[in-house]
Write a protein that holds these residues in place. Structure first.
Motif, PDB file in Angstrom:
ATOM      1  N   ALA A 268      48.496   5.466  34.075  1.00 12.86           N
ATOM      2  CA  ALA A 268      47.178   5.186  33.523  1.00 12.86           C
ATOM      3  C   ALA A 268      47.195   7.244  33.659  1.00 12.86           C
ATOM      4  N   ASN A 269      47.773   7.468  33.767  1.00 14.44           N
ATOM      5  CA  ASN A 269      48.034   9.499  33.869  1.00 14.44           C
ATOM      6  C   ASN A 269      47.108   9.774  34.936  1.00 14.44           C
ATOM      7  N   LEU A 270      46.766   9.143  36.132  1.00  9.90           N
ATOM      8  CA  LEU A 270      45.201   9.970  36.790  1.00  9.90           C
ATOM      9  C   LEU A 270      45.793  10.526  37.572  1.00  9.90           C
ATOM     10  N   HIS A 271      45.363  11.157  38.686  1.00 10.87           N
ATOM     11  CA  HIS A 271      46.319  12.635  39.531  1.00 10.87           C
ATOM     12  C   HIS A 271      44.666  13.087  39.847  1.00 10.87           C
TER      13      HIS A 271
ATOM     14  N   ASN B  31      40.440  16.517  46.012  1.00  9.67           N
ATOM     15  CA  ASN B  31      40.321  14.936  45.555  1.00  9.67           C
ATOM     16  C   ASN B  31      39.409  14.773  44.131  1.00  9.67           C
ATOM     17  N   LYS B  32      39.988  15.347  43.193  1.00 11.04           N
ATOM     18  CA  LYS B  32      38.648  14.758  42.299  1.00 11.04           C
ATOM     19  C   LYS B  32      39.776  14.224  40.895  1.00 11.04           C
ATOM     20  N   LEU B  33      39.206  13.494  40.116  1.00  8.90           N
ATOM     21  CA  LEU B  33      40.460  12.605  39.911  1.00  8.90           C
ATOM     22  C   LEU B  33      40.587  13.633  38.490  1.00  8.90           C
ATOM     23  N   ARG B  34      41.699  14.129  37.721  1.00  8.22           N
ATOM     24  CA  ARG B  34      42.600  14.206  37.057  1.00  8.22           C
ATOM     25  C   ARG B  34      43.245  13.747  35.925  1.00  8.22           C
ATOM     26  N   VAL B  35      43.162  14.393  34.981  1.00 10.05           N
ATOM     27  CA  VAL B  35      43.502  13.599  33.538  1.00 10.05           C
ATOM     28  C   VAL B  35      44.882  13.835  33.839  1.00 10.05           C
ATOM     29  N   VAL B  36      45.497  15.212  34.199  1.00  7.87           N
ATOM     30  CA  VAL B  36      47.111  15.930  34.310  1.00  7.87           C
ATOM     31  C   VAL B  36      46.985  15.973  35.798  1.00  7.87           C
ATOM     32  N   SER B  37      48.462  16.117  36.005  1.00 10.24           N
ATOM     33  CA  SER B  37      48.314  16.828  37.258  1.00 10.24           C
ATOM     34  C   SER B  37      48.058  18.126  37.616  1.00 10.24           C
ATOM     35  N   SER B  38      48.245  18.289  38.832  1.00 17.75           N
ATOM     36  CA  SER B  38      47.986  19.762  39.185  1.00 17.75           C
ATOM     37  C   SER B  38      48.567  20.011  39.014  1.00 17.75           C
ATOM     38  N   GLU B  39      50.301  20.249  38.850  1.00 15.67           N
ATOM     39  CA  GLU B  39      51.521  21.417  38.849  1.00 15.67           C
ATOM     40  C   GLU B  39      50.859  21.706  36.771  1.00 15.67           C
ATOM     41  N   VAL B  40      50.543  20.902  35.733  1.00 10.75           N
ATOM     42  CA  VAL B  40      50.171  20.741  34.310  1.00 10.75           C
ATOM     43  C   VAL B  40      49.220  21.952  34.364  1.00 10.75           C
ATOM     44  N   SER B  41      48.320  21.067  35.045  1.00 14.88           N
ATOM     45  CA  SER B  41      46.656  22.291  34.685  1.00 14.88           C
ATOM     46  C   SER B  41      47.149  23.573  35.517  1.00 14.88           C
ATOM     47  N   GLU B  42      47.867  23.606  37.088  1.00 16.30           N
ATOM     48  CA  GLU B  42      47.846  24.872  37.026  1.00 16.30           C
ATOM     49  C   GLU B  42      48.613  25.832  36.298  1.00 16.30           C
ATOM     50  N   GLU B  43      49.382  25.012  35.539  1.00 14.59           N
ATOM     51  CA  GLU B  43      50.269  25.767  34.798  1.00 14.59           C
ATOM     52  C   GLU B  43      49.536  25.576  33.288  1.00 14.59           C
ATOM     53  N   THR B  44      49.206  25.243  32.977  1.00 10.76           N
ATOM     54  CA  THR B  44      47.851  25.043  32.347  1.00 10.76           C
ATOM     55  C   THR B  44      46.825  26.557  31.932  1.00 10.76           C
ATOM     56  N   ALA B  45      46.596  27.075  33.480  1.00 13.37           N
ATOM     57  CA  ALA B  45      45.694  28.088  33.710  1.00 13.37           C
ATOM     58  C   ALA B  45      46.716  29.208  33.757  1.00 13.37           C
ATOM     59  N   ALA B  46      47.795  28.987  34.017  1.00 11.15           N
ATOM     60  CA  ALA B  46      48.446  29.656  34.137  1.00 11.15           C
ATOM     61  C   ALA B  46      48.534  30.416  32.664  1.00 11.15           C
ATOM     62  N   LEU B  47      48.845  29.507  31.583  1.00 11.31           N
ATOM     63  CA  LEU B  47      49.416  30.260  30.120  1.00 11.31           C
ATOM     64  C   LEU B  47      48.154  31.015  29.594  1.00 11.31           C
ATOM     65  N   ARG B  48      46.479  30.205  30.047  1.00 13.15           N
ATOM     66  CA  ARG B  48      45.574  30.724  29.298  1.00 13.15           C
ATOM     67  C   ARG B  48      45.478  32.094  30.475  1.00 13.15           C
ATOM     68  N   ASP B  49      45.671  32.170  31.362  1.00  9.10           N
ATOM     69  CA  ASP B  49      45.300  33.641  31.615  1.00  9.10           C
ATOM     70  C   ASP B  49      46.415  34.769  30.798  1.00  9.10           C
ATOM     71  N   GLU B  50      47.566  34.311  30.763  1.00  7.41           N
ATOM     72  CA  GLU B  50      48.809  34.724  30.150  1.00  7.41           C
ATOM     73  C   GLU B  50      48.319  34.384  28.288  1.00  7.41           C
ATOM     74  N   CYS B  51      47.453  34.270  28.246  1.00  4.01           N
ATOM     75  CA  CYS B  51      47.616  34.073  26.506  1.00  4.01           C
ATOM     76  C   CYS B  51      46.346  35.019  26.294  1.00  4.01           C
ATOM     77  N   ARG B  52      45.250  35.012  27.192  1.00  4.04           N
ATOM     78  CA  ARG B  52      44.194  36.256  27.580  1.00  4.04           C
ATOM     79  C   ARG B  52      44.529  37.568  27.768  1.00  4.04           C
ATOM     80  N   ASP B  53      46.035  37.667  28.409  1.00  6.09           N
ATOM     81  CA  ASP B  53      46.627  39.341  28.965  1.00  6.09           C
ATOM     82  C   ASP B  53      46.790  39.544  27.302  1.00  6.09           C
ATOM     83  N   PHE B  54      47.617  38.717  26.809  1.00 11.09           N
ATOM     84  CA  PHE B  54      48.816  39.094  25.670  1.00 11.09           C
ATOM     85  C   PHE B  54      47.627  39.239  24.491  1.00 11.09           C
ATOM     86  N   VAL B  55      46.567  38.367  23.967  1.00 15.98           N
ATOM     87  CA  VAL B  55      45.281  38.783  23.370  1.00 15.98           C
ATOM     88  C   VAL B  55      45.115  39.856  23.439  1.00 15.98           C
TER      89      VAL B  55
END
Length: 135
Positions: A10-13, A18-42
């Protein structure tokens, strides 16, 4: 392990809280890091755009000043050429005037010599006439 088997299809993590997430915590952290890098780049890109805009404005102003100085230099050069031509014309006119006056001076010198010769002839004539009359 049974939970992982149920969660995987079901791709639930569950995250650290202990909150239910659709993506894994690694993907979530990478997404947050990418978002921060994108903001920095912008933000860096916006700063770069501001610098480029300022530089373009400065170069535009500088080019206008250079063009103004260029036009002044061209005007000064043209004025100098005009003055030079006027001076050459004036020199030529003065040479012509000197030539005319030299010719006139020579004519006056010849006339003065002729008048002196004529005066001497008149003086001689008067002297001969006076001596022949016995004065």
């Amino acid at each position: 392990m049974a939970d992982d088997e149920v969660q995987a299809p079901a791709n639930l993590h569950f995250d650290d809280l202990n909150k239910l997430r659709v993506v894994s915590s690694e993907v979530s952290e990478e997404t947050a890091a990418l978002r921060d890098e994108c903001r920095d780049f912008v933000s860096k890109f916006e700063a770069y755009q501001n610098l480029v805009g300022n530089f373009t404005g400065l170069m535009g102003n500088l080019s206008k000043e250079v063009e103004a100085h260029k036009m002044k230099a061209i005007g000064a050069r043209n004025l100098l050429k005009t003055v030079r031509k006027q001076r050459e014309t004036q020199q030529q006119q003065l040479r012509e005037k000197i030539a005319e006056l030299s010719i006139q001076l020579e004519r006056y010198r010849i006339e003065a010599e002729q008048l002196q010769q004529h005066e001497e002839e008149q003086v001689d004539f008067v002297a001969q006439f006076a001596s022949s009359k016995g004065v």
